[in-house]
Scaffold this motif. Structure first.
Motif, PDB file in Angstrom:
ATOM      1  N   MET A 198      67.774 -26.776 -37.669  1.00 14.27           N
ATOM      2  CA  MET A 198      66.947 -27.884 -38.106  1.00 14.27           C
ATOM      3  C   MET A 198      65.838 -28.225 -37.121  1.00 14.27           C
ATOM      4  SD  MET A 198      69.935 -30.398 -39.554  1.00 14.27           S
ATOM      5  CE  MET A 198      68.776 -31.746 -39.789  1.00 14.27           C
ATOM      6  N   GLY A 199      65.954 -27.725 -35.884  1.00 17.08           N
ATOM      7  CA  GLY A 199      64.957 -28.080 -34.892  1.00 17.08           C
ATOM      8  C   GLY A 199      64.917 -29.583 -34.685  1.00 17.08           C
ATOM      9  N   ALA A 200      63.719 -30.129 -34.650  1.00 15.24           N
ATOM     10  CA  ALA A 200      63.551 -31.565 -34.439  1.00 15.24           C
ATOM     11  C   ALA A 200      63.398 -32.315 -35.751  1.00 15.24           C
ATOM     12  CB  ALA A 200      62.370 -31.828 -33.528  1.00 15.24           C
ATOM     13  N   GLY A 201      63.812 -31.721 -36.872  1.00  7.61           N
ATOM     14  CA  GLY A 201      63.782 -32.424 -38.134  1.00  7.61           C
ATOM     15  C   GLY A 201      62.644 -31.998 -39.035  1.00  7.61           C
ATOM     16  N   THR A 202      62.287 -32.862 -39.972  1.00  7.01           N
ATOM     17  CA  THR A 202      61.285 -32.560 -40.988  1.00  7.01           C
ATOM     18  C   THR A 202      59.875 -32.684 -40.408  1.00  7.01           C
ATOM     19  OG1 THR A 202      60.986 -34.833 -41.734  1.00  7.01           O
ATOM     20  CG2 THR A 202      62.853 -33.599 -42.670  1.00  7.01           C
ATOM     21  N   PRO A 203      58.861 -32.213 -41.131  1.00  4.15           N
ATOM     22  CA  PRO A 203      57.475 -32.428 -40.673  1.00  4.15           C
ATOM     23  C   PRO A 203      57.154 -33.901 -40.431  1.00  4.15           C
ATOM     24  CG  PRO A 203      57.518 -30.771 -42.399  1.00  4.15           C
ATOM     25  CD  PRO A 203      58.910 -31.318 -42.312  1.00  4.15           C
ATOM     26  N   LEU A 204      57.664 -34.789 -41.281  1.00  2.29           N
ATOM     27  CA  LEU A 204      57.410 -36.207 -41.068  1.00  2.29           C
ATOM     28  C   LEU A 204      58.106 -36.717 -39.811  1.00  2.29           C
ATOM     29  CD1 LEU A 204      57.636 -37.599 -44.711  1.00  2.29           C
ATOM     30  CD2 LEU A 204      55.595 -37.399 -43.290  1.00  2.29           C
ATOM     31  N   ASP A 205      59.335 -36.256 -39.550  1.00  2.00           N
ATOM     32  CA  ASP A 205      60.017 -36.620 -38.308  1.00  2.00           C
ATOM     33  C   ASP A 205      59.179 -36.202 -37.108  1.00  2.00           C
ATOM     34  OD1 ASP A 205      62.226 -37.592 -39.704  1.00  2.00           O
ATOM     35  OD2 ASP A 205      63.330 -35.708 -39.540  1.00  2.00           O
ATOM     36  N   ARG A 206      58.713 -34.968 -37.130  1.00  3.17           N
ATOM     37  CA  ARG A 206      57.938 -34.455 -35.994  1.00  3.17           C
ATOM     38  C   ARG A 206      56.616 -35.192 -35.845  1.00  3.17           C
ATOM     39  NH1 ARG A 206      60.091 -29.749 -38.226  1.00  3.17           N
ATOM     40  NH2 ARG A 206      58.113 -29.140 -39.182  1.00  3.17           N
ATOM     41  N   ALA A 207      56.023 -35.599 -36.957  1.00  2.00           N
ATOM     42  CA  ALA A 207      54.784 -36.367 -36.879  1.00  2.00           C
ATOM     43  C   ALA A 207      55.018 -37.710 -36.188  1.00  2.00           C
ATOM     44  CB  ALA A 207      54.211 -36.574 -38.272  1.00  2.00           C
ATOM     45  N   LEU A 208      56.115 -38.365 -36.517  1.00  8.00           N
ATOM     46  CA  LEU A 208      56.418 -39.642 -35.892  1.00  8.00           C
ATOM     47  C   LEU A 208      56.737 -39.467 -34.413  1.00  8.00           C
ATOM     48  CD1 LEU A 208      58.496 -41.068 -38.844  1.00  8.00           C
ATOM     49  CD2 LEU A 208      56.373 -42.066 -37.959  1.00  8.00           C
ATOM     50  N   MET A 209      57.441 -38.392 -34.070  1.00  3.40           N
ATOM     51  CA  MET A 209      57.685 -38.109 -32.656  1.00  3.40           C
ATOM     52  C   MET A 209      56.380 -37.815 -31.933  1.00  3.40           C
ATOM     53  SD  MET A 209      61.157 -35.811 -32.740  1.00  3.40           S
ATOM     54  CE  MET A 209      62.530 -36.303 -33.792  1.00  3.40           C
ATOM     55  N   GLY A 210      55.468 -37.139 -32.616  1.00  8.21           N
ATOM     56  CA  GLY A 210      54.169 -36.874 -32.028  1.00  8.21           C
ATOM     57  C   GLY A 210      53.388 -38.152 -31.780  1.00  8.21           C
ATOM     58  N   ALA A 211      53.429 -39.080 -32.724  1.00  9.33           N
ATOM     59  CA  ALA A 211      52.765 -40.367 -32.534  1.00  9.33           C
ATOM     60  C   ALA A 211      53.375 -41.117 -31.362  1.00  9.33           C
ATOM     61  CB  ALA A 211      52.867 -41.196 -33.812  1.00  9.33           C
ATOM     62  N   PHE A 212      54.699 -41.110 -31.275  1.00  7.83           N
ATOM     63  CA  PHE A 212      55.390 -41.749 -30.156  1.00  7.83           C
ATOM     64  C   PHE A 212      54.957 -41.113 -28.837  1.00  7.83           C
ATOM     65  CE2 PHE A 212      59.052 -41.374 -27.236  1.00  7.83           C
ATOM     66  CZ  PHE A 212      59.258 -42.707 -26.935  1.00  7.83           C
ATOM     67  N   ALA A 213      54.910 -39.781 -28.781  1.00  7.94           N
ATOM     68  CA  ALA A 213      54.522 -39.090 -27.555  1.00  7.94           C
ATOM     69  C   ALA A 213      53.101 -39.452 -27.137  1.00  7.94           C
ATOM     70  CB  ALA A 213      54.655 -37.580 -27.742  1.00  7.94           C
ATOM     71  N   GLU A 214      52.214 -39.587 -28.116  1.00  9.59           N
ATOM     72  CA  GLU A 214      50.835 -39.949 -27.799  1.00  9.59           C
ATOM     73  C   GLU A 214      50.755 -41.384 -27.286  1.00  9.59           C
ATOM     74  OE1 GLU A 214      46.426 -39.870 -29.941  1.00  9.59           O
ATOM     75  OE2 GLU A 214      48.118 -38.771 -30.808  1.00  9.59           O
ATOM     76  N   LEU A 215      51.552 -42.284 -27.858  1.00  6.70           N
ATOM     77  CA  LEU A 215      51.577 -43.661 -27.389  1.00  6.70           C
ATOM     78  C   LEU A 215      52.106 -43.750 -25.959  1.00  6.70           C
ATOM     79  CD1 LEU A 215      52.964 -45.394 -30.599  1.00  6.70           C
ATOM     80  CD2 LEU A 215      50.709 -45.822 -29.588  1.00  6.70           C
ATOM     81  N   VAL A 216      53.127 -42.963 -25.649  1.00  4.44           N
ATOM     82  CA  VAL A 216      53.757 -43.027 -24.330  1.00  4.44           C
ATOM     83  C   VAL A 216      52.896 -42.342 -23.277  1.00  4.44           C
ATOM     84  CG1 VAL A 216      55.741 -42.250 -22.974  1.00  4.44           C
ATOM     85  CG2 VAL A 216      56.088 -43.217 -25.247  1.00  4.44           C
ATOM     86  N   GLY A 217      52.399 -41.146 -23.583  1.00  5.51           N
ATOM     87  CA  GLY A 217      51.619 -40.386 -22.623  1.00  5.51           C
ATOM     88  C   GLY A 217      52.501 -39.655 -21.620  1.00  5.51           C
ATOM     89  N   PRO A 218      51.909 -38.779 -20.821  1.00  8.17           N
ATOM     90  CA  PRO A 218      52.690 -37.893 -19.946  1.00  8.17           C
ATOM     91  C   PRO A 218      53.049 -38.477 -18.596  1.00  8.17           C
ATOM     92  CG  PRO A 218      50.383 -37.320 -19.819  1.00  8.17           C
ATOM     93  CD  PRO A 218      50.478 -38.449 -20.822  1.00  8.17           C
ATOM     94  N   GLN A 219      52.605 -39.684 -18.280  1.00  6.75           N
ATOM     95  CA  GLN A 219      52.747 -40.172 -16.908  1.00  6.75           C
ATOM     96  C   GLN A 219      54.147 -40.702 -16.598  1.00  6.75           C
ATOM     97  OE1 GLN A 219      50.279 -39.435 -14.854  1.00  6.75           O
ATOM     98  NE2 GLN A 219      49.306 -38.568 -16.691  1.00  6.75           N
ATOM     99  N   GLY A 220      54.710 -41.502 -17.489  1.00  7.06           N
ATOM    100  CA  GLY A 220      55.995 -42.130 -17.213  1.00  7.06           C
ATOM    101  C   GLY A 220      57.165 -41.333 -17.746  1.00  7.06           C
ATOM    102  N   GLU A 221      58.376 -41.732 -17.362  1.00  5.27           N
ATOM    103  CA  GLU A 221      59.601 -41.050 -17.782  1.00  5.27           C
ATOM    104  C   GLU A 221      60.116 -41.634 -19.089  1.00  5.27           C
ATOM    105  OE1 GLU A 221      63.110 -39.010 -15.314  1.00  5.27           O
ATOM    106  OE2 GLU A 221      62.999 -41.174 -15.039  1.00  5.27           O
TER     107      GLU A 221
END
Length: 226
Positions: free
Chosen positions: A41-64
């Motif tokens: 299943m990987g990380a879920g459906t395309p919509l799941d991955r899109a929401l994770m992508g939005a979350f990742a963009e909101l968080v950014g790479p700097q913090g843990e």
């Protein structure tokens, strides 16, 4: 996701921590079966991955970021692939053994979402991807308060769960001598609890029931900011 080998506690214990022992027992017993079932299943459906992508963009790479209830680590690995500095945490030693084996470049720790061994304000983000579903409703304010405690101001929280009004009871899955309730909840009251805990809810998404997939009930995803 949270998870020994004797099911001696009532998973609906709302006053103590018996539900943690029951959940740990359940997932320790089924860890290899669970990982085999969900590996494709990987990380879920395309919509799941899109929401994770939005979350990742909101968080950014700097913090843990902490993936709370990470299970075998598939979501942790996907978040890492999006550029996040992420580690996984889970109750189940058996789940963590699989996560470390399959994702050796990532960090995984054992612990409870209700008592995080982290300093105040130390995280840029936190994820609970279908891992709050074994926490009784009465303990969700404690869980959300603990997540808020470890998030820095402006930190983001991604929460996924099944939608419904009655729990799903799994008894002897894969033939293992364990049982557990999987709570299904409505997004609106969960969002209110997050707001009462000090979050601002940025997004409420409900993915409809899909008969041709394993998602037999609607799936909810909330993104909130401290």
């Amino acid at each position: 996701m949270t998870h020994d080998t004797h099911d001696t506690h009532d998973s609906r214990d709302t006053h103590g921590t018996g539900f943690l022992d029951t959940t740990r027992t359940f997932y320790d017993a089924i860890a290899e079966d669970y990982a085999d079932l969900h590996r494709s299943m990987g990380a879920g459906t395309p919509l799941d991955r899109a929401l994770m992508g939005a979350f990742a963009e909101l968080v950014g790479p700097q913090g843990e970021v902490a993936d709370l209830g990470c299970g075998p680590g598939r979501v942790t690995a996907h978040l890492a692939s999006l550029g996040l500095r992420v580690f996984g945490l889970d109750l189940s030693a058996s789940m963590l053994e699989i996560a470390r084996r399959e994702h050796p470049g990532l960090r995984f720790e054992q612990g409870s979402m209700l008592e995080l061994d982290l300093p105040d304000g130390s995280l840029a983000g936190a994820v609970s991807w279908y891992s709050s579903i074994h926490t009784p409703w009465e303990r969700l304010p404690d869980l959300f308060g603990e997540v808020r405690r470890v998030l820095a101001p402006g930190g983001h929280f991604l929460l996924g769960f099944q939608v419904g009004d009655e729990p799903l009871r799994l008894d002897r899955p894969f033939g293992r001598p364990v049982a557990l309730d999987f709570e299904r909840r409505q997004p609106e009251p969960v969002a209110r609890l997050l707001e009462e805990a000090g979050f601002t809810v940025l997004s409420r998404t409900v993915r409809i029931q899909e008969e041709d997939t394993s998602a037999k009930v609607p799936q909810a995803c909330l993104i909130a900011r401290r």
